[in-house]
Design a protein around this motif. Structure first.
Motif, PDB file in Angstrom:
ATOM      1  N   PRO A   1       0.776  -1.241   0.000  1.00  0.00           N
ATOM      2  CA  PRO A   1       0.000   0.000   0.000  1.00  0.00           C
ATOM      3  C   PRO A   1       0.810   1.295   0.000  1.00  0.00           C
ATOM      4  O   PRO A   1       0.228   2.380  -0.019  1.00  0.00           O
ATOM      5  CB  PRO A   1      -0.799  -0.107   1.309  1.00  0.00           C
ATOM      6  CG  PRO A   1       0.090  -0.890   2.202  1.00  0.00           C
ATOM      7  CD  PRO A   1       0.788  -1.889   1.323  1.00  0.00           C
ATOM      8  N   TRP A   2       2.154   1.227   0.010  1.00  0.00           N
ATOM      9  CA  TRP A   2       2.955   2.439   0.177  1.00  0.00           C
ATOM     10  C   TRP A   2       3.450   3.016  -1.153  1.00  0.00           C
ATOM     11  O   TRP A   2       3.778   2.280  -2.078  1.00  0.00           O
ATOM     12  CB  TRP A   2       4.133   2.151   1.097  1.00  0.00           C
ATOM     13  CG  TRP A   2       3.673   1.717   2.454  1.00  0.00           C
ATOM     14  CD1 TRP A   2       3.041   2.483   3.394  1.00  0.00           C
ATOM     15  CD2 TRP A   2       3.761   0.411   3.016  1.00  0.00           C
ATOM     16  NE1 TRP A   2       2.743   1.739   4.513  1.00  0.00           N
ATOM     17  CE2 TRP A   2       3.182   0.459   4.314  1.00  0.00           C
ATOM     18  CE3 TRP A   2       4.291  -0.800   2.568  1.00  0.00           C
ATOM     19  CZ2 TRP A   2       3.112  -0.650   5.144  1.00  0.00           C
ATOM     20  CZ3 TRP A   2       4.215  -1.906   3.395  1.00  0.00           C
ATOM     21  CH2 TRP A   2       3.631  -1.825   4.666  1.00  0.00           C
ATOM     22  N   HIS A   3       3.495   4.336  -1.193  1.00  0.00           N
ATOM     23  CA  HIS A   3       3.909   5.029  -2.410  1.00  0.00           C
ATOM     24  C   HIS A   3       5.099   5.965  -2.192  1.00  0.00           C
ATOM     25  O   HIS A   3       5.740   6.360  -3.161  1.00  0.00           O
ATOM     26  CB  HIS A   3       2.739   5.858  -2.969  1.00  0.00           C
ATOM     27  CG  HIS A   3       1.552   5.029  -3.336  1.00  0.00           C
ATOM     28  ND1 HIS A   3       1.328   4.556  -4.615  1.00  0.00           N
ATOM     29  CD2 HIS A   3       0.514   4.560  -2.585  1.00  0.00           C
ATOM     30  CE1 HIS A   3       0.213   3.846  -4.641  1.00  0.00           C
ATOM     31  NE2 HIS A   3      -0.296   3.830  -3.428  1.00  0.00           N
ATOM     32  N   ARG A   4       5.363   6.337  -0.945  1.00  0.00           N
ATOM     33  CA  ARG A   4       6.462   7.272  -0.693  1.00  0.00           C
ATOM     34  C   ARG A   4       7.149   6.935   0.623  1.00  0.00           C
ATOM     35  O   ARG A   4       6.565   7.014   1.685  1.00  0.00           O
ATOM     36  CB  ARG A   4       5.954   8.712  -0.674  1.00  0.00           C
ATOM     37  CG  ARG A   4       7.037   9.735  -0.353  1.00  0.00           C
ATOM     38  CD  ARG A   4       6.606  11.139  -0.683  1.00  0.00           C
ATOM     39  NE  ARG A   4       6.453  11.332  -2.124  1.00  0.00           N
ATOM     40  CZ  ARG A   4       6.281  12.520  -2.701  1.00  0.00           C
ATOM     41  NH1 ARG A   4       6.214  13.611  -1.962  1.00  0.00           N
ATOM     42  NH2 ARG A   4       6.153  12.603  -4.007  1.00  0.00           N
ATOM     43  N   LEU A   5       8.409   6.558   0.518  1.00  0.00           N
ATOM     44  CA  LEU A   5       9.232   6.207   1.674  1.00  0.00           C
ATOM     45  C   LEU A   5      10.214   7.338   1.968  1.00  0.00           C
ATOM     46  O   LEU A   5      10.889   7.833   1.056  1.00  0.00           O
ATOM     47  CB  LEU A   5      10.005   4.914   1.398  1.00  0.00           C
ATOM     48  CG  LEU A   5      11.185   4.581   2.322  1.00  0.00           C
ATOM     49  CD1 LEU A   5      10.704   4.346   3.755  1.00  0.00           C
ATOM     50  CD2 LEU A   5      11.946   3.361   1.805  1.00  0.00           C
TER      51      LEU A   5
END
Length: 289
Positions: free
Chosen positions: A21-25
């Motif tokens: 679900p992640w798009h920006r780390l």
């Protein structure tokens, strides 16, 4: 926990399953997160590290994935929170890694309880933004000369961090129980930072803690040849003279003007040259590597 899946990830798990679900780390911290010990000329700042390796994997099934690394070597907890927290929030990440406290414990003999209190405040701000936060319990330095004397402090600090993680529903990566890290091959010759294999192993641990299938395969490091007691003590003295003392002096004598020369290696979120990501596709002529 704020991980993607509750089921543990095995090395055999497919890395091509449904996207996470992640798009920006955004990665925050000191030399550990900057990647010192894992040199790579093609990486920002000349180092790769576990955070880059995690980002490469996370980019595989997320075409719009971006990654920033604000970590700066030598930073203390107070500096990390003062200098990196606000810029990180401005980048609006949905996944944040935070590792801090090693320099405080090792070189400043700081109180592990007070350090955890400061980190707790920072984690609260990060989780309030809606981001998944990843924390790290430090490795067991018990077998390392000199550092074995602070083993108790590290253990107390780790327990405090577990409490912080539970309070804020953060993901904990417990390096203390990652027994593979006791192998000398996991460490840089300075015994302060991890080797490329160590960073690789930690990256896999982070992805496993997040519940993300990945392509990182465990590698058995080449064992050091057995040493006699005299050889071991001689190497310990050489290490202290060539690595520990110069490092400690730099930590104690670093001037403000010198600190200003140290900048994050990846201050803005950018696409990752990872497996299957858009940047990787460009390199391979439009097809995922």
């Amino acid at each position: 926990m704020n991980a993607w899946k509750e089921n543990p990830v095995t090395p055999e798990a497919s890395a091509d399953s449904a996207p996470h679900p992640w798009h920006r780390l955004v990665a925050l911290g000191d030399s550990f997160t900057e990647g010192i010990g894992d040199p790579e000329p093609l990486s920002g700042g000349g180092y790769r590290g576990w955070a880059d390796r995690v980002a490469e994997e996370l980019s595989g099934n997320q075409p719009d994935f971006a990654y920033a690394n604000l970590a700066v070597r030598g930073r203390l907890v107070r500096q990390i929170l003062d200098e990196q927290l606000s810029p990180a929030l401005d980048l609006k990440p949905d996944l944040v890694t935070l590792s801090a406290g090693g320099n405080d414990i090792v070189f400043r003999r700081s109180d592990p309880d007070r350090l955890a209190e400061r980190i707790d405040i920072g984690v609260e701000q990060l989780t309030r933004s809606g981001a998944t936060v990843v924390l790290f319990a430090g490795p067991d330095w018990g077998a390392t000369p000199i550092f074995s004397q602070i083993r108790g402090k590290v253990a107390i600090f780790n327990e405090n961090l577990h409490t912080v993680a539970a309070r804020h529903d953060a993901v904990m990566v417990d390096l203390w129980f990652l027994r593979e890290l006791s192998d000398p091959g996991m460490w840089d010759p300075d015994r302060l930072h991890f080797s490329p294999l160590g960073h690789h192993t930690i990256a896999a641990a982070v992805l496993n803690s997040l519940g993300v299938p990945h392509t990182l395969v465990p590698q058995q490091p080449k064992r050091m040849a057995p040493r006699s007691w005299r050889q071991a003590r001689t190497e310990d003295l050489t290490w202290a003279r060539e690595y520990l003392v110069p490092w400690a002096l730099r930590q104690l004598k670093l001037h403000p003007e010198d600190e200003s020369l140290l900048v994050p290696k990846r201050p803005e979120p950018r696409p990752v040259f990872g497996r299957g990501g858009p940047a990787a596709q460009q390199l391979s002529g439009g097809h995922a590597a």
